[in-house]
Design a protein around this motif. Sequence first.
Motif, PDB file in Angstrom:
ATOM      1  N   SER A 679     -42.557 -39.668  -5.556  1.00 52.85           N
ATOM      2  CA  SER A 679     -43.555 -39.961  -6.581  1.00 52.85           C
ATOM      3  C   SER A 679     -44.322 -38.706  -6.945  1.00 52.85           C
ATOM      4  N   ASP A 680     -44.613 -38.551  -8.255  1.00 52.81           N
ATOM      5  CA  ASP A 680     -45.468 -37.443  -8.673  1.00 52.81           C
ATOM      6  C   ASP A 680     -46.949 -37.808  -8.545  1.00 52.81           C
ATOM      7  N   GLY A 681     -47.231 -38.983  -7.962  1.00 53.77           N
ATOM      8  CA  GLY A 681     -48.609 -39.388  -7.736  1.00 53.77           C
ATOM      9  C   GLY A 681     -49.180 -38.909  -6.415  1.00 53.77           C
ATOM     10  N   ILE A 682     -48.459 -38.023  -5.743  1.00 52.59           N
ATOM     11  CA  ILE A 682     -48.959 -37.404  -4.525  1.00 52.59           C
ATOM     12  C   ILE A 682     -48.802 -35.900  -4.673  1.00 52.59           C
ATOM     13  N   ARG A 683     -49.769 -35.126  -4.233  1.00 50.19           N
ATOM     14  CA  ARG A 683     -49.715 -33.682  -4.419  1.00 50.19           C
ATOM     15  C   ARG A 683     -48.648 -33.070  -3.513  1.00 50.19           C
ATOM     16  N   PRO A 684     -48.083 -31.944  -3.905  1.00 54.65           N
ATOM     17  CA  PRO A 684     -47.106 -31.267  -3.048  1.00 54.65           C
ATOM     18  C   PRO A 684     -47.716 -30.899  -1.701  1.00 54.65           C
ATOM     19  N   GLY A 685     -46.867 -30.858  -0.690  1.00 53.96           N
ATOM     20  CA  GLY A 685     -47.309 -30.483   0.641  1.00 53.96           C
ATOM     21  C   GLY A 685     -47.935 -31.599   1.438  1.00 53.96           C
ATOM     22  N   VAL A 686     -47.949 -32.820   0.861  1.00 57.37           N
ATOM     23  CA  VAL A 686     -48.561 -33.976   1.519  1.00 57.37           C
ATOM     24  C   VAL A 686     -47.560 -35.126   1.510  1.00 57.37           C
ATOM     25  N   VAL A 687     -47.489 -35.861   2.615  1.00 59.49           N
ATOM     26  CA  VAL A 687     -46.725 -37.104   2.667  1.00 59.49           C
ATOM     27  C   VAL A 687     -47.667 -38.213   3.122  1.00 59.49           C
ATOM     28  N   GLN A 688     -47.373 -39.430   2.679  1.00 59.59           N
ATOM     29  CA  GLN A 688     -48.270 -40.557   2.959  1.00 59.59           C
ATOM     30  C   GLN A 688     -47.476 -41.741   3.477  1.00 59.59           C
ATOM     31  N   ILE A 689     -48.013 -42.377   4.516  1.00 55.94           N
ATOM     32  CA  ILE A 689     -47.436 -43.616   5.029  1.00 55.94           C
ATOM     33  C   ILE A 689     -48.585 -44.505   5.476  1.00 55.94           C
ATOM     34  N   ALA A 690     -48.461 -45.804   5.242  1.00 53.42           N
ATOM     35  CA  ALA A 690     -49.506 -46.731   5.660  1.00 53.42           C
ATOM     36  C   ALA A 690     -49.437 -46.955   7.166  1.00 53.42           C
ATOM     37  N   THR A 691     -50.583 -47.233   7.750  1.00 57.77           N
ATOM     38  CA  THR A 691     -50.618 -47.641   9.148  1.00 57.77           C
ATOM     39  C   THR A 691     -50.213 -49.106   9.264  1.00 57.77           C
ATOM     40  N   GLY A 692     -49.890 -49.529  10.482  1.00 56.73           N
ATOM     41  CA  GLY A 692     -49.718 -50.953  10.738  1.00 56.73           C
ATOM     42  C   GLY A 692     -48.306 -51.441  10.955  1.00 56.73           C
TER      43      GLY A 692
END
Length: 756
Positions: A679-692
């Motif tokens: 997704s281009d909705g997250i800045r480069p150099g960052v990854v995101q995952i939800a907890t749980g």
Amino acid sequence: MSFTSMHWGAYRPQVVDGKLQAMVPAEWDPDPSAIGASIPEALTSPTRILRPAVRRSYLAQPGSHPELRGQEPFVEVSWEVALDLVAGQLKQVKAEHGNQAIFGGSYGWGSAGRFHHAQSQLHRFLNQFGGYVFSMDSYSLGAGRVLMPHIVGNMDWLLAAHTSWKNLAQHCELFVAFGGLPAKNAQASPGGASEHLLTRALEEMSETGVQFVNVSPLRDDLTGPKNIQWLPVRPGSDTALMLALSYVLVSEGLHNEDFVQRYTVGYERFRDYLLGHVDGQPKNSLWAQALTDIPAQQITDLARRMARQRTMINVAYSLQRSVHGEQPFWMTVTLAALLGQIGLPGGGFGLGYGCMNNTGSGRKAFSGPRFSQGVNPVKDFIPVARVTDMLLNPGAPFDYNGKQLHYPDIRLVYWAGGNIFHHHQDLNRLLEAWQRPQTIVVHEQFWTAQAKYSDIVLPATTALERNDIGSSASDRFMIAMHQAIEPVGEARDDYSILADVARRLGFRDAFTEGRDAEAWLRFTYDESRGRAQEHGIELPDFDRFWRDGLFEIDYPDNDTVLLESFREDPDAHPLPTPSGRIEIFSERIASFGYADCPGHPVWLDKPLASFPLQLLSNQPKTRLHSQYDHGAYSRASKVRQREPLTLNPADARDRGLVDGDVVKVFNDRGAFLAGVIVSDGIRPGVVQIATGAWFDPWVPGERNSLEKHGNPNMITADIGASSLSQGCSAQTASVEIVKWDQALPPITAFEPPSMV
């Protein structure tokens, strides 16, 4: 038709022939949560704990082989056997080591009901048994809860008094959201969220012309309004950005000197640091550009806009879940003080708009019935995020809020409500610590990792299987939660479980006071009527409330504006701080001598990243924490049965990844598998995952095993935010990811353990 209240919404249960068929959202809720759709199937799924169970070798010899937790089968036993075993172990530990060897590890999200609230039930029981080691603060807000009483006031008071969304729609011109305003976070409140507010509030603010700035690595952290500027800040650098905004205000004479002189203390000390007189480094926009990746001109322009317009500055809880997590909260207050709009309609600061549903509701801050926990004779405690440190280092010293304390030596852990294998960081380290106590008892509804890694597992009812009262501070409705279905299997409510253990230990009468659960509902409701009158609320008698099914909490006569009376007359309405003013410089915190949290807000360098990508592990959309991860809504969101991990196209391209791939996410603490979303909705150099995602190691019980389901706490850092708060630092983590090119291991997180 009756209602039930969940943390994430109010529903009408649909029951046919004694079986729950559906959860219909309350008709008044403009933005109901889909989590409710997961409940009917999940209640009777294979994950449900049907009977008391004891780990095999523990049953043969209590206290034996703690290293086998999570690895060996369980034996189902009768309630009599299980409760005798619990009572016997409590009695033995108390006799041999004292109550300070018992840890009451309950966490507070077990139920929205105010009587069948697992944490309150367990703590009342342990208090009457002679006490227990308890935990302070929360994983969500550890740094903020410790800091804020020193500089403004305690968090519960502040959250209940936040300026209302209605007021913001009428008076705010610019809303600057550090960490965004994610709608998924605002779906929940501790005692229930009967009417979801955020989406409609943002629509109304947008219609009145409010402009928004989303300061977040994630674009979707603020969606809905027409006018949003996205500043994709580098994670962990928000304090530097706020310092630079403050520098522009002060250096260009745009700050409100009258406000800081009358309503704050310590401004001059902070100003000298800000301008570089202390360390030779002015905290200007060029300095911040290198730390935040936000262009210097954008920073300068934003500061000038904030000075021109009626501005609300909000900071999300997630920003303080990091190393030096106190600093963004302190800087939010300081920046708002420099603007001089605190206490004015539409302006000032917020500490968690969008983090829980009821913040900003504007309703009377009545919280409903309470179940008394009594008084704890044991004074030993830990900050909640220091569980592993406590178990690994009994007797070791630790700093907390100006004191040096020592970790107790825990022999028995009793847990009811919560899942430590979701909330806690560095799970490999936790696994080592989890082998130290001689006994771990848990009340659980489902076979979570918390249950699988325990010795004695007692099946608890869900909210739909008992009567209760749902109520959150500042929520719209207090709800009569009528039992919808019979308990599944042999499940019992926490109250009846603990009452039976108390009988075996000789204090049932003190614990129950002669009341069954239904009598307690009536008693706690009647007790709350007096407190309701203090808020100008006239509750009906219990029978009418129970018959009607709900009671609406109205609004105060005057609209809510945070710190309005303090602004009107700070002498007549001082803050509960040492000075009675906003403490930009805190003499008390400075006296603690903490290098990692000095006497005024500062920029402190973050630990050097060992891996190229920064990991954000934020709140999920499809469940609350880890609750109902086994439900249909959460499972439908997975990528090839793994928790989704979002990354920027440039980072995906560099690693040869596309949507739908499975990757290994790793650092020097461990590794887990996740499914890829580009997704281009997250800045480069960052990854995101939800907890749980439910903890699912390839080799159960083994340290350093690959986690195959997507639990980010395999690799998050288990270190305190600072010596002041010891809050969790989950957002300070760096990782690398590589494509998984082997056969995918099956997901077993939702399977019950083997039974003998």
